[in-house]
Enzyme design. Sequence first.
Site, mmCIF file in Angstrom:
data_model
loop_
_atom_site.group_PDB
_atom_site.id
_atom_site.type_symbol
_atom_site.label_atom_id
_atom_site.label_comp_id
_atom_site.label_asym_id
_atom_site.label_seq_id
_atom_site.Cartn_x
_atom_site.Cartn_y
_atom_site.Cartn_z
ATOM 1 N N SER A 146 0.873 -1.182 0.000
ATOM 2 C CA SER A 146 0.000 0.000 0.000
ATOM 3 C C SER A 146 0.904 1.225 0.000
ATOM 4 C CB SER A 146 -0.872 0.015 1.260
ATOM 5 O OG SER A 146 -1.487 1.271 1.438
ATOM 6 N N TYR A 159 -1.044 -0.482 10.349
ATOM 7 C CA TYR A 159 -1.274 -0.864 8.947
ATOM 8 C C TYR A 159 -0.064 -0.471 8.094
ATOM 9 C CZ TYR A 159 -3.606 -1.140 4.388
ATOM 10 O OH TYR A 159 -3.933 -1.458 3.096
#
Length: 261
Positions: A146, A159
């Site tokens: 990501s 995350y």
Amino acid sequence: MAEFDGRVAIVTGGANGMGEQVAHTLAAEGATVIIADRDAERAHLVELEIREAGGDAHAVVVDVSEENQVKDLVDKVITRFGRIDVLDNNAAALELTAEDPDVVALDSAVFMDTMRGNVLGPFLCCKYVIPVMLSQGGGSIINMASVSGMAGETSLTAYGISKAAVIQLTRAVATQYGKQRVRCNAIAPALVMTRNTSEWMPKEFKDIYLRNSLTPYVGEPQDVANVVVFLASDKARYMTGHVIPVDGGIKAASPIVADRR
Ligand SMILES: NC(=O)c1ccc[n+]([C@@H]2O[C@H](COP(=O)([O-])OP(=O)(O)OC[C@H]3O[C@@H](n4cnc5c(N)ncnc54)[C@H](O)[C@@H]3O)[C@@H](O)[C@H]2O)c1
């Protein structure tokens, strides 16, 4: 003959979002697709949809952060299909991002659960799939990272750390097994509008991404699926160890551009 005829692909998290789109796209290109997901209901639904469209799909209910279950998954696939050509390491515990603030406020249990879901899961899939790929003479692994793993953010601490780890896993695998024809690349999307993101995401969040993107739109699952399928294919045979952004150019422009506009 379709590009992936005779090839077998495991798509973790293939029951929803980008994984679902990857499963459909690989099946349309001729692959036998294993939808490896903990969401049994959706996994079977996607299996059915792919079959109705003429493709070959098989749902396997698995939690990829549980070592025994990953081992069983790989054993099942080998017993039934005899090979694994593609691993799309896509599953991640996105529900935990709702409880993922700054470092000081972040609960250490949420941190550990995020690492289990987002780092241990992809690691275990690599650990058990790579020996199969080595024994058959190669394969392609695509890890879902990501943009959050490539730059600091005000929240999404766990995350972001987990996605940075996925990028390093990608480099380790590419380095260790490249000579034996196992390629490994990562994809780093910015915002992609899946069914789940569309449900929970506040409009302001999407607007922030839009304002900072160089494209007049944010991503759709097919934008990512196209790149996964390319990396999985022989067309990408000279690409390994890389992180491919699929992000509307969000990291290419100067950070002041959105304000100057
Ligand atoms: N949507 C975005 O904007 C975005 C942006 C950047 C990166 N990503 C990454 O892309 C990937 C897919 O995201 P998405 O938005 O399509 O997700 P999603 O929430 O729509 O789907 C994720 C799927 O993974 C499954 N899953 C989660 N943990 C699992 C586990 N331990 N074992 C088996 N299955 C599990 C879920 O059941 C679900 O089907 C993730 O790795 C995510 O971090 C998403």
